[in-house]
Each structure stands twice: as structure tokens, then as C-alpha cells.
Write an enzyme that holds these catalytic residues in place. Structure first.
Site, PDB file in Angstrom:
ATOM      1  N   ALA A  91       0.792  -1.231   0.000  1.00  0.00           N
ATOM      2  CA  ALA A  91       0.000   0.000   0.000  1.00  0.00           C
ATOM      3  C   ALA A  91       0.828   1.287   0.000  1.00  0.00           C
ATOM      4  O   ALA A  91       0.418   2.293  -0.559  1.00  0.00           O
ATOM      5  CB  ALA A  91      -0.948   0.006   1.204  1.00  0.00           C
ATOM      6  N   HIS A  92       2.020   1.245   0.627  1.00  0.00           N
ATOM      7  CA  HIS A  92       2.753   2.510   0.769  1.00  0.00           C
ATOM      8  C   HIS A  92       3.421   2.981  -0.514  1.00  0.00           C
ATOM      9  O   HIS A  92       4.076   4.021  -0.541  1.00  0.00           O
ATOM     10  CB  HIS A  92       3.782   2.436   1.915  1.00  0.00           C
ATOM     11  CG  HIS A  92       5.003   1.626   1.620  1.00  0.00           C
ATOM     12  ND1 HIS A  92       6.219   2.215   1.339  1.00  0.00           N
ATOM     13  CD2 HIS A  92       5.205   0.298   1.578  1.00  0.00           C
ATOM     14  CE1 HIS A  92       7.122   1.255   1.152  1.00  0.00           C
ATOM     15  NE2 HIS A  92       6.542   0.083   1.292  1.00  0.00           N
ATOM     16  N   CYS A 100      27.654   2.936  -1.624  1.00  0.00           N
ATOM     17  CA  CYS A 100      27.627   3.651  -0.356  1.00  0.00           C
ATOM     18  C   CYS A 100      26.222   3.862   0.167  1.00  0.00           C
ATOM     19  O   CYS A 100      26.029   4.186   1.316  1.00  0.00           O
ATOM     20  CB  CYS A 100      28.344   4.985  -0.490  1.00  0.00           C
ATOM     21  SG  CYS A 100      30.104   4.748  -0.385  1.00  0.00           S
TER      22      CYS A 100
END
Ligand SMILES: Cc1ncc(COP(=O)(O)O)c(C=O)c1O
Ligand SMILES: [Zn+2]
Lengths: 395, 126
Positions: free
Chosen positions: A201-202, A326
Site C-alpha cells: 500500500a505505501h 555507499c
């Protein structure tokens, strides 16, 4: 206040106001347990049912094919482990691609340790899986094909329908990690012959920590979480009620004005990409020029490193992401960028800008105004750039 | 995740650049792992009178290069050779654990440049 521009929508989105409003009562007033028989429970049950209807409708599935989960990673883990275990009498071979999200890749690697065999298909320079490769990789031991719908880093959209057809013809289950695609591109699980589909959902303006797995009727799959009888005995645990309500509202909203919002997004994204390519030298676009998510721009800047780029952008209020080592927490840059053939050096210098609903033309202008100076500053510090310019090399 | 000092040295790095006809040059790291540091030295009477660097790498790589050059500027060769990666990290108010390798690289870059200076001296004195 300093200007803030969010261009990291592939990482996560904000929760839309309408979604929030629909969720709120389920924290405080309608807090019943959907499994309870009393009126509080029935009220909650009704809300879960509605969310399931909305989710099913968005995918052209039926409601009894939708199972709510704790997010995209859980859905991926469940689909792959659950299908592998339920079908191991038939075979032990799984086909996937080399550019999957880690939720799929690491699940497959875990299954390899358990005795399963996994084929990791290569992709072309744009990140596309060739359906012919899928077909050729199928053996009489193949039980599952898992190919993502759209890639989270470079945005490339796979030929899902063709892969689904091949899988169906060979009687092999087809799972697709559609976490980046749901709510952003039209999906029809029937037309595309999809057996299992993960969503979260996000990524489409719903809350974090809630997702779903579509399981086509008749597909053999073991449960992943054992316990209570929730989700028709297939996913134990008291439902994340407000989350599920939010997911349902968000998926409905996402498909309401899809074409309109996509064409607006794609236009902004194309202007962003064109502007960057025009203003800055030694840049390449990663991913497919047209078969890509409408909000995704992924570019590599030669001679500089991605994290330095992100930090510099952040100082200017711009939120973006990178596939550099990184930022990945390991020494190697993104497996996706390496899989499309980038050298380590170029992969380290990648920048992902993913646009969403709140971005404006002014945001694009702002990035185009700020980015060239940042790249120039970092290049002027880079020994690789000096080398490239053929400056006197004092060794 | 970075201290204010790291961000300061990243945004306003000291001693960036190159030195023409340097007395010593050291380059460490590689593009594969994502960090390359190159140090240029000007040495007079056994003392580092000027130092410059160029770095390809992350924020920590740039900040540690900057801090390392600051720490050895004006020092004698022997003093510079005593520089440790920990001293560089400490001077920056610390680094995240996964970034400590950047400070190691900075130490190595300085030492490589001094090594280069010494080998050139050896050639001259022959
Ligand atoms: C393609 C893809 N799969 C899976 C996931 C994991 O989803 P979640 O964060 O909901 O567990 C993500 C999100 O980062 C993703 O982009
Ligand atoms: Zn680094």
C-alpha cells in the site's frame, strides 16, 4: 523556509488525505476485531470486506483471491516459499530474473539452500527479460516463475502478459512482484495469466506495513504465517484493520484517474530527463526509454559517486535515491545496474528521481536549476574527471 | 547519519585540487569499490608545505580526504606518517561504522604519497 522537493516516491509515498480520513475511525471508534461476533467485530469485518472488494476490482480478481499481508516483502516471501513448498512433489525448479527486489532474490537464495534450484535470467541493456529465455529455461521440474512487473530502480516494465501466457501453456505457476506497478499501471490478472501477485500500500499513497497477495483460485500454496483462522486460514494474525482500510481506499483512488495522472507524471518526468541530458554532459538514462514507470527517472553521471550526489541534493532540500554501493550498505553497487551492463564505476554514479502526485513543474525546474552545479562541483573534485579531461597527469 | 563536521568538510572541503610538479603523489582505492583518493604533496625541508587532493567517492570519502590533508599540512614527514585513520575519524567527530573504510583510505593515500616522495628522493640521491 528552504524549499523541499520529494522525488523519492518509489521508496514510499505520503498517505492521501482521503485515505487518512477513511482510516482514522478504525483506530479509535471502530476498533473491533474482525473475528469477533459482536457488533464491533461485524463493523470491522465489513470494512475488511470492502477493502477486499476494492482490491479485487482494481486487479480484475475476485474477492476470495485477495489476502492481506504485512507488506510487499511478506507477500513476496509467502508467494515464493508457499508455492515452492506446496509443489515440491512436482519439482524443485524456480525461474526468476537477476533484477528482482531483494525480497524475491534472497527468498530464492534461501530456497536454494533448502534444495531448490533457481535460474536467474539475465536482462537486456534496458532491463527487459526476454520471454523466449523464460520459455527455454522451463524444464519438467519447473514449478514457479517469478518475474517482477516493474523494476523499483530503473522503472522498466516487463512483458508480463507474454510471460504469463508462456507459464500457463507450460502449467507452471507465475508470480509477479507488482509492488512498484500496482496503482501506477493497469493490471488485469486474468488477461495477464497471473497466478500470484504481490502489492504494497505505501507505494500508492496508502499506509506502510500493509500489502496483499493475490492468489488465483486453485493455486496450490502453503500458508506462511500459521495461527488463527484469519484470511480464510491462509494468513494468521489479527488484521491490521486501519491499514487494510487504507489500502482499499488508496487502490481505488489510484485507478480512478490513472490515465490522466500518468500522462501528467510522464510529461514532467520526460521534461526532467530531457533537461538533465541537455544541461549535463556524460549522463546516461538507465532503463527503457518508453517501457517504464511514469514517474521513474534513473540516470548515471560519469566520474562521480551517488551518495555524494544525494547528500548535495539533500542540502538543497531535494530527496532522491541512488544505486551506489555507499547507499546500499555493501561494497557493490546495485545488482540491477550491474545486470543491465553498467560498469561498477558508472553504477556508482547513479541517481534515481521518482516523481509522484505532489510534484509540480516548479519542482522539476528547481532540480534542473540545482543539479548541474552539484554535478560540476563533484566532478571538479574527482580524479576520474581530471583524467578524462586529459589534464596533465603527474604520476 | 553524518556529524556536522563531516558535512562541513563534505560541503566545504579544504585543500581540493592538484599541485603542479608535486614532490609526491599517492592514489589509492578503485572505481570498483566506489572510492578513489589522490593526494599531491609539496615538500620542503622534510616538511609538507602544501597538500592537495582529488577524490571520487561518497560524502565520507570526500570529508576524510579533506580532514586528513588538514591534519598533516605543515607537519614533518615523520609526523604525517604517524597519522592514523582513527585520528581522521575522531577529528570529524566520528564516522558511521560502515564508513570507517573511507578513513582507512585517507590514511593510506597520505602514506602512499609520502612513499612516492621517498622513492623519488632515493632515485635523486643515486
Ligand atoms: C519491487 C519491490 N518489491 C518489494 C518491495 C518491498 O515492499 P515492502 O517495503 O512493502 O515490504 C519493494 C519496496 O521497497 C519493491 O520496490
Ligand atoms: Zn564510501
Amino acid at each position: 523556509m528552504e524549499r523541499r522537493v520529494y522525488m523519492d516516491y518509489a521508496a514510499t509515498t505520503y498517505v492521501k488525505q482521503e485515505v487518512m480520513e477513511e482510516m482514522m475511525p478504525y483506530f479509535t471508534e471502530k476498533y473491533g476485531n474482525p473475528s469477533s461476533v459482536h457488533s464491533f467485530g461485524r463493523e470491522a469485518r465489513k470494512a475488511v470486506d470492502l477493502a477486499r472488494e476494492r482490491t479485487a476490482k482494481a486487479l480484475n480478481a475476485s474477492t476470495d483471491e485477495i489476502y492481506f499481508t504485512g507488506g510487499g516483502s511478506e507477500s513476496d516471501n509467502w508467494a515464493i516459499k508457499g508455492a515452492a513448498l506446496a509443489n515440491k512433489q512436482k519439482g524443485n525448479h524456480i525461474i526468476t530474473s537477476s533484477i528482482e527486489h531483494h525480497a524475491v532474490l534472497y527468498t530464492c537464495q534461501y530456497l536454494e539452500k533448502m534444495g531448490f534450484e533457481v535460474t536467474y535470467l539475465p536482462v537486456d541493456q534496458y532491463g527487459l527479460v526476454n520471454p523466449e529465455d523464460v520459455k527455454k529455461a522451463i524444464t519438467d521440474k519447473t514449478i514457479l516463475i517469478s518475474i517482477m512487473f516493474a523494476n523499483n530502480e530503473i522503472g522498466t516494465i516487463q512483458p508480463v502478459k507474454e510471460i504469463g501466457r508462456i507459464a500457463r501453456e507450460h502449467g507452471v505457476y507465475f508470480h509477479t512482484d507488482a509492488v512498484q506497478a500496482v496503482g501506477h499501471v493497469p493490471i488485469d490478472v486474468k488477461d495477464m495469466n497471473i497466478d500470484l501477485l504481490s502489492l504494497s500500500a505505501h507505494k500508492f499513497y496508502g499506509p506502510k506495513g500493509v500489502g496483499a497477495l493475490y492468489v488465483r483460485k486453485g493455486v496450490r500454496i502453503h500458508p506462511y504465517l500459521h495461527g488463527g483462522a484469519q484470511e480464510r486460514n491462509r494468513r494468521a494474525g489479527t488484521e491490521n484493520l486501519p491499514g487494510i482500510v487504507g489500502l482499499g481506499k488508496a487502490i481505488e483512488l489510484a485507478y480512478e484517474n490513472l490515465e490522466e495522472s500518468n500522462s501528467k507524471l510522464a510529461a514532467m518526468r520526460d521534461r526532467l530527463i530531457a533537461g538533465i541530458m541537455e544541461k549535463i554532459d556524460h549522463v546516461r538514462l538507465n532503463g527503457h526509454p518508453v517501457k517504464r514507470l511514469p514517474g521513474n527517472a534513473n540516470l548515471s553521471f560519469e566520474f562521480i559517486e551517488g551518495e555524494a550526489l544525494l547528500l548535495s541534493l539533500d542540502m538543497k532540500g531535494i530527496a532522491a535515491s541512488s544505486g551506489s554501493a555507499c547507499t546500499s550498505g555493501s561494497l557493490d553497487p546495485s545488482h540491477v545496474l550491474l545486470a543491465i551492463g553498467l560498469t561498477h564505476e558508472i553504477a556508482h554514479g547513479s541517481l534515481r528521481l521518482t516523481l509522484g502526485d505532489d510534484n509540480t513543474d516548479e519542482d522539476v525546474d528547481y532540480v534542473l536549476e540545482v543539479l548541474p552545479g552539484i554535478v560540476e562541483r563533484l566532478r571538479n573534485m574527482s580524479p576520474l574527471f581530471a583524467q578524462h579531461k586529459g589534464e596533465k597527469y603527474y604520476v | 547519519m553524518y556529524s556536522e563536521k563531516v558535512m562541513d568538510h563534505f560541503m566545504n572541503p579544504r585543500n581540493v585540487g592538484e599541485i603542479e610538479n608535486p614532490d609526491g603523489v599517492g592514489q589509492v582505492g578503485n572505481a570498483r569499490c566506489g572510492d578513489i583518493m589522490k593526494i599531491y604533496l609539496k615538500i620542503e625541508d622534510n616538511r609538507i608545505v602544501d597538500i592537495k587532493f582529488k577524490t571520487f567517492g561518497c560524502g565520507a570519502a570526500i570529508a576524510t580526504s579533506s580532514m586528513a590533508t588538514e591534519l598533516v599540512k605543515g607537519k614533518t614527514i615523520e609526523e604525517a606518517l604517524a597519522l592514523t585513520n582513527k585520528a581522521v575519524a575522531d577529528a570529524l567527530d566520528g564516522l558511521p561504522p560502515i564508513k570507517m573504510h573511507c578513513s582507512v583510505l585517507a590514511e593510506e593515500a597520505i602514506k602512499a604519497a609520502i612513499e612516492d616522495y621517498r622513492s623519488k628522493q632515493l632515485v635523486k640521491s643515486k
